[in-house]
Design a protein around this motif. Structure first.
Motif, short mmCIF file in Angstrom:
data_model
loop_
_atom_site.label_atom_id
_atom_site.label_comp_id
_atom_site.label_asym_id
_atom_site.label_seq_id
_atom_site.Cartn_x
_atom_site.Cartn_y
_atom_site.Cartn_z
N VAL A 1 -21.24 49.82 50.96
CA VAL A 1 -19.98 50.05 51.00
C VAL A 1 -19.32 49.16 52.47
O VAL A 1 -19.74 49.49 53.56
CB VAL A 1 -19.61 51.68 51.40
CG1 VAL A 1 -17.86 51.91 51.41
CG2 VAL A 1 -20.05 52.47 50.23
N ASN A 2 -18.61 48.09 51.87
CA ASN A 2 -18.55 46.97 52.74
C ASN A 2 -16.85 47.19 53.50
O ASN A 2 -16.76 47.03 54.69
CB ASN A 2 -18.48 45.64 52.09
CG ASN A 2 -19.91 45.38 51.84
OD1 ASN A 2 -20.66 45.54 52.45
ND2 ASN A 2 -20.11 44.75 50.74
N LEU A 3 -16.05 47.73 52.68
CA LEU A 3 -14.69 47.84 53.07
C LEU A 3 -14.15 49.08 52.80
O LEU A 3 -14.38 49.67 51.99
CB LEU A 3 -13.76 46.70 52.35
CG LEU A 3 -14.28 45.15 52.77
CD1 LEU A 3 -13.52 44.10 51.57
CD2 LEU A 3 -14.04 44.72 54.07
N PHE A 4 -13.20 49.54 53.55
CA PHE A 4 -12.54 50.82 53.52
C PHE A 4 -11.15 50.55 52.97
O PHE A 4 -9.92 50.93 53.61
CB PHE A 4 -12.63 51.37 54.93
CG PHE A 4 -13.74 51.35 55.55
CD1 PHE A 4 -14.85 52.09 55.05
CD2 PHE A 4 -14.01 50.76 56.76
CE1 PHE A 4 -16.12 52.12 55.74
CE2 PHE A 4 -15.13 50.62 57.47
CZ PHE A 4 -16.48 51.22 56.73
N ILE A 5 -11.14 50.18 51.78
CA ILE A 5 -10.08 49.96 50.89
C ILE A 5 -9.98 50.97 49.78
O ILE A 5 -10.93 50.97 48.62
CB ILE A 5 -10.01 48.47 50.32
CG1 ILE A 5 -9.82 47.30 51.38
CG2 ILE A 5 -8.99 48.21 49.19
CD1 ILE A 5 -10.13 46.21 50.76
N PRO A 6 -9.09 51.89 49.67
CA PRO A 6 -8.82 52.75 48.57
C PRO A 6 -9.14 52.29 47.26
O PRO A 6 -8.51 51.32 46.72
CB PRO A 6 -7.38 53.72 48.79
CG PRO A 6 -7.25 53.10 50.11
CD PRO A 6 -7.81 51.80 50.55
N SER A 7 -10.21 52.77 46.54
CA SER A 7 -10.52 52.14 45.32
C SER A 7 -11.41 53.13 44.53
O SER A 7 -11.95 54.21 45.21
CB SER A 7 -11.20 50.88 45.50
OG SER A 7 -12.36 51.06 46.24
N THR A 8 -11.75 52.74 43.20
CA THR A 8 -12.96 53.48 42.24
C THR A 8 -13.93 52.51 42.11
O THR A 8 -13.53 51.26 41.67
CB THR A 8 -12.21 54.15 41.00
OG1 THR A 8 -11.74 53.21 40.39
CG2 THR A 8 -11.22 55.26 41.71
N LEU A 9 -15.27 52.86 42.04
CA LEU A 9 -16.17 51.93 41.35
C LEU A 9 -16.85 52.70 40.05
O LEU A 9 -17.03 53.77 40.28
CB LEU A 9 -17.12 51.71 42.63
CG LEU A 9 -18.53 51.08 42.11
CD1 LEU A 9 -18.26 49.61 41.70
CD2 LEU A 9 -19.56 51.14 43.40
N ASP A 10 -17.26 52.08 39.16
CA ASP A 10 -17.90 52.39 38.12
C ASP A 10 -19.47 51.45 38.15
O ASP A 10 -19.32 50.30 37.67
CB ASP A 10 -17.37 51.98 36.85
CG ASP A 10 -17.73 52.53 35.69
OD1 ASP A 10 -18.90 53.07 35.88
OD2 ASP A 10 -17.48 52.34 34.39
N TRP A 11 -20.27 52.34 38.82
CA TRP A 11 -21.45 51.68 38.51
C TRP A 11 -22.49 52.11 37.35
O TRP A 11 -22.95 52.95 37.48
CB TRP A 11 -22.47 52.21 39.79
CG TRP A 11 -23.49 51.52 40.17
CD1 TRP A 11 -24.19 50.25 39.76
CD2 TRP A 11 -24.47 51.88 41.21
NE1 TRP A 11 -25.24 49.83 40.16
CE2 TRP A 11 -25.60 50.80 41.37
CE3 TRP A 11 -24.60 52.76 42.38
CZ2 TRP A 11 -26.47 50.85 42.31
CZ3 TRP A 11 -25.67 52.63 43.23
CH2 TRP A 11 -26.65 51.74 43.22
N GLU A 12 -22.20 51.43 36.46
CA GLU A 12 -22.63 51.88 35.13
C GLU A 12 -24.07 51.81 35.04
O GLU A 12 -24.83 52.93 34.43
CB GLU A 12 -21.96 50.68 34.20
CG GLU A 12 -22.56 50.98 32.65
CD GLU A 12 -21.90 49.92 31.74
OE1 GLU A 12 -22.21 50.00 30.54
OE2 GLU A 12 -21.20 48.69 32.30
N GLU A 13 -24.98 50.97 35.74
CA GLU A 13 -26.11 51.19 35.51
C GLU A 13 -26.69 52.46 36.13
O GLU A 13 -27.80 52.79 35.47
CB GLU A 13 -26.85 49.78 36.55
CG GLU A 13 -26.68 48.69 36.03
CD GLU A 13 -27.31 47.53 36.82
OE1 GLU A 13 -27.65 46.35 36.23
OE2 GLU A 13 -26.87 47.41 38.08
N LYS A 14 -26.14 53.08 37.09
CA LYS A 14 -26.54 54.05 37.71
C LYS A 14 -25.90 55.51 37.13
O LYS A 14 -26.09 56.47 37.41
CB LYS A 14 -26.43 54.31 39.15
CG LYS A 14 -27.36 53.23 39.89
CD LYS A 14 -28.68 53.93 39.85
CE LYS A 14 -29.69 53.21 40.66
NZ LYS A 14 -31.11 53.96 40.67
N GLY A 15 -24.88 55.25 36.24
CA GLY A 15 -24.03 56.34 35.79
C GLY A 15 -23.49 57.15 36.77
O GLY A 15 -23.06 58.42 36.61
#
Length: 798
Positions: free
Chosen positions: A426-440
């Motif tokens: 987690v590099n930046l503190f910008i409001p967002s969502t992440l979909d890490w598909e490989e990890k579900g």
């Protein structure tokens, strides 16, 4: 979407001597996997999409269709788009649309992209050999080059305005349409164009290629390296090597900073290419050269907002006076490219120092370069206290920083997160969502930074992975707090590193991070007495309005120099100044009540002339106003002396500015281009930190005198130039015969020449063509400065 280049993984193709990707390669996530949540960044992203969709694709396509011999559906845009750099925005536009589609899924952006590609395909097919460009008369120019007729200067190649730079934009646009929008059509067009370019390069010797690379050429070496990675064909990597400018690379390989005086944004894309080629060929020397360049620019040549250069050029690292005095401060394009280079270096080595720079530049230069109400984009961001910025409009301004600018605001999601094997950064503190598909796994980040001093991460899904949480250098050691599901976590990291949390994450896990912020001072890099103020990741600024009832136009017209904030400069001795025995005044700065960040100014800030009751706010929120970022500082004992010196220096500077109708900095790229430089057998360079131009034949500029009030032409020379004689003509009227005899000493000096009335009578539309013509067996110049003036004054020394 193609992860291939989105992550820019290293050695991910089977080039000669390369193997398949190692499992622990650092990667960023595709833009389509990251979505911004409500924040200033999302607002900028949405506003930018409105801006690019307000642009007319048929006007952007016109240069390409014309060059292919097809009838355009609309006329070119004006400004740079019909005065020699025709078509350069069209390539940026492909990238901007592709990024907008990837970052948001905006259907209209995708439809617009497909339309652009279809029309460009018509132009490429008409050419018949893969060629695609909007450079006016470009195909004929390439034929001249192939035949060995090469006339290269910093911003011209065979009398065309940076055609290599121009065509690089369409290469990059096609590449990005493939990477971000999965367009097979774009890839086919890119390969066809790359093969055409390879055929041209194949007919030139290495020496001839290096000769054409004297002209600004963008990131052509980078894009050929990218094509090599996409196709797996080494022939494109060979072209990338050939298109790497050795004149810049060689000193960097030797860890020598030879950057002073160079056009800054000409060099940064070259270095991006060095890094890409070095990555793909495992060439440590090229990779190290890129890192050395980054270190020198960021550590020694960069101001608080993350930008660099004055009037587009790198100045002496020991003298930032021009940064404070000049109105043409850091250029947005430079920071756009420095962020690209930073990203590549980070992927090779995930050092938090790269993210420290990336965050600073993102918040304070890139985000601030967009008008949040109109989407207008900024070229120069002056650091001169109490100056201001100019903004573009969709139909009027077509500068380079509009091209890179329409890309900037759809890329905020590319570095918020990264991963390496089972590690999630987690590099930046910008409001967002992440979909890490490989990890579900999905990650949800919410905060109100910089208005609030915390961020929250919520996990959806179940998986074991290591969370690498950036501990920003702007948080004091021992002050960061981390809790998982309300339970405190012991932090064994230090500012400027990563906090490691290794666990099996469960659905609903919540990570709360407290990020206390403090006001800090940051001195101008040369150590002079000017200080910026920061608060956490943001640079603070204040509206400073020294002139009562002033009405400035902050939006540029369609003129070649509309991007320059050319309104009155404020006398510096009247500007607010911190006066204190030491820098402890920073402790007196207090946050003011309210939801949005604002801070008081301490009693040690001496104001006046309408600058009472100043408030410090994040610079990215300050628009359509004069502002101050760098504040002068003095002890009480030195105050009177410093004010007297400032007044003396600034009085002469402001008087000269008021006298000046138009001016050219010979040998500096954009000033010369803005004045329609032309010439034959001409050269340019730098001597003792000053740019010059001369010619064994002739060269000319077009100066503007709209009110026909010019009285004096002031030309600056170097005192030891000897044995040179030439004529100076204005609208074909001879106004001087010049002999330089080398008898004025080791210094610069200026000579004033009266402008005859006949010159003004022949000044159609207020334009004076100034021409320097060499005498027989002699040279015209060197010319170090050109200034058209209203009245005669004392010629300045230097």
């Amino acid at each position: 979407m193609k992860k291939l280049l989105l992550s820019l993984t290293l050695s991910s193709i089977a080039l000669a001597g390369c193997t398949s990707k190692e499992p622990a390669t650092m990667e960023t996530f595709p833009l389509s996997d990251v979505r911004l949540l409500e924040s200033p960044f999302k607002h900028a992203q949405d506003t930018n999409i409105e801006y690019i969709l307000a642009m007319d694709p048929d006007r952007l396509l016109a240069p390409y269709l014309k060059e292919a011999g097809l009838e355009p559906k609309a006329e070119n845009y004006g400004n740079w788009e019909n005065s020699g750099l025709d078509g350069h925005i069209g390539g940026h536009y492909l990238t901007a649309l592709s990024l907008a589609w990837a970052a948001t899924g905006n259907d209209e952006a995708k439809q617009r992209l497909d339309y652009m590609l279809d029309e460009l395909k018509r132009a490429q097919d008409k050419s018949g050999d893969g060629y695609l460009s909007g450079v006016p008369g470009g195909k004929a120019m390439w034929n001249e080059l192939v035949e060995g007729d090469i006339r290269a200067d910093l911003f011209t190649l065979n009398d065309k305005w940076v055609p290599l730079y121009n065509i690089h934009k369409i290469y990059a646009g096609l590449r990005d349409a493939y990477i971000y929008a999965d367009s097979q059509q774009a890839l086919d067009m890119l390969i066809a164009l790359s093969d055409w370019g390879a055929a041209v390069i194949g007919k030139l010797s290495d020496e001839q290629v290096q000769q054409i690379l004297k002209s600004e050429h963008g990131g052509l070496n980078e894009v050929y390296a990218d094509v090599a990675e996409i196709t797996g064909e080494e022939k494109y990597l060979d072209i990338a090597r050939q298109l790497s400018h050795r004149e810049i690379l060689n000193p960097l390989e030797q860890r020598q900073d030879k950057l002073t005086g160079l056009h800054a944004n000409t060099q940064i894309p070259k270095v991006i290419g060095y890094k890409r080629v070095g990555d793909l060929t495992h060439d440590d020397q090229w990779q190290d050269a890129a890192e050395y360049f980054w270190n020198e620019v960021v550590e020694n040549r960069t101001v608080a907002i993350g930008g660099n250069s004055v009037r587009e050029h790198f100045h002496d690292t020991d003298d930032f006076s021009s940064m404070i005095e000049d109105v043409e401060g850091p250029e947005t394009c430079n920071t756009y490219n420095m962020l690209k280079l930073t990203r590549l270096l980070y992927l090779s080595e995930p050092d938090a120092r790269y993210m420290r720079y990336y965050e600073r530049a993102l918040y304070n230069h890139i985000l601030s370069s967009q008008n949040p109400d109109t989407g207008g984009l900024v070229y120069f961001t002056p650091m001169r206290p109490s100056h201001y910025r100019m903004y573009s409009k969709p139909e009027d301004a077509m500068w380079c920083c509009v091209g890179s600018g329409i890309e900037n605001h759809s890329k905020y999601g590319e570095m918020i997160y990264a991963h390496r094997g089972d590690e999630l950064f987690v590099n930046l503190f910008i409001p967002s969502t992440l979909d890490w598909e490989e990890k579900g796994i999905q990650l949800h980040q919410e905060n109100q930074i910089p208005d609030a001093e915390n961020t929250t991460l919520t996990v959806t899904g179940n998986s074991k992975f290591t969370l690498k949480l950036r501990y920003p250098a702007w948080v004091t050691a021992g002050e960061i707090e981390v809790a998982i599901n309300g339970k405190a976590v012991v932090v064994n990291a230090h500012p400027g590193s990563y906090i490691t949390i290794d666990r099996h994450w469960k659905d609903g896990d919540r990570v709360d991070v407290q990020l206390p912020m403090h006001t800090e001072t940051e001195q101008l890099p040369d150590g002079s007495d000017y200080f910026a103020l920061t608060y956490g990741p943001v640079v603070l600024a204040a509206k400073t309005q020294p002139f009562a009832n002033e009405h400035l136009d902050y939006f540029a017209d369609d003129s070649r120099m509309g991007h320059i904030a050319s309104g009155p400069m404020c006398p510096q001795e009247q500007m607010p100044m911190f006066v204190s025995e030491d820098l402890g005044f920073v402790e007196q700065i207090q946050r003011l009540p309210g939801e949005k960040l604002a801070l008081s100014t301490p009693a040690s800030l001496k104001t006046g002339n309408g600058n009472n009751n100043l408030q410090l706010i994040p610079f990215f929120r300050l628009h359509e106003a004069r502002y101050t970022i760098y504040w002068p500082y003095s002890t009480p004992q030195e105050l009177a002396k410093k004010q007297r010196i400032k007044e003396e220096e600034d009085r002469a500077r402001l008087a000269l500015a008021q006298q000046t109708i138009d001016k050219v900095a010979p040998g500096e790229q954009q000033p010369e281009a803005d004045h329609f430089f032309a010439g034959a057998a001409t050269e340019a360079g730098v001597h003792r930190g000053r740019h010059w131009r001369h010619s064994s034949d002739w060269f000319s500029y077009q100066l503007k005198d709209p009110n026909k009030e010019a009285e004096t032409l002031r030309i600056t020379y170097y005192g030891q130039d000897n044995g040179r004689h030439f004529r100076i003509l204005a609208n074909n009227v001879e106004i001087a015969q010049v002999k330089l005899e080398g008898n004025r000493g080791d210094d610069f000096y200026s000579v004033d020449y009266p402008v005859p009335a006949t010159v003004l009578k022949q000044a159609d539309n207020g334009v004076i063509e100034l021409k320097f013509v060499a005498g027989k067996d002699s040279v015209a110049g060197g010319i170090y400065g050109v200034r058209l003036m209203r009245a005669t004054g004392e010629p300045e020394n230097g």
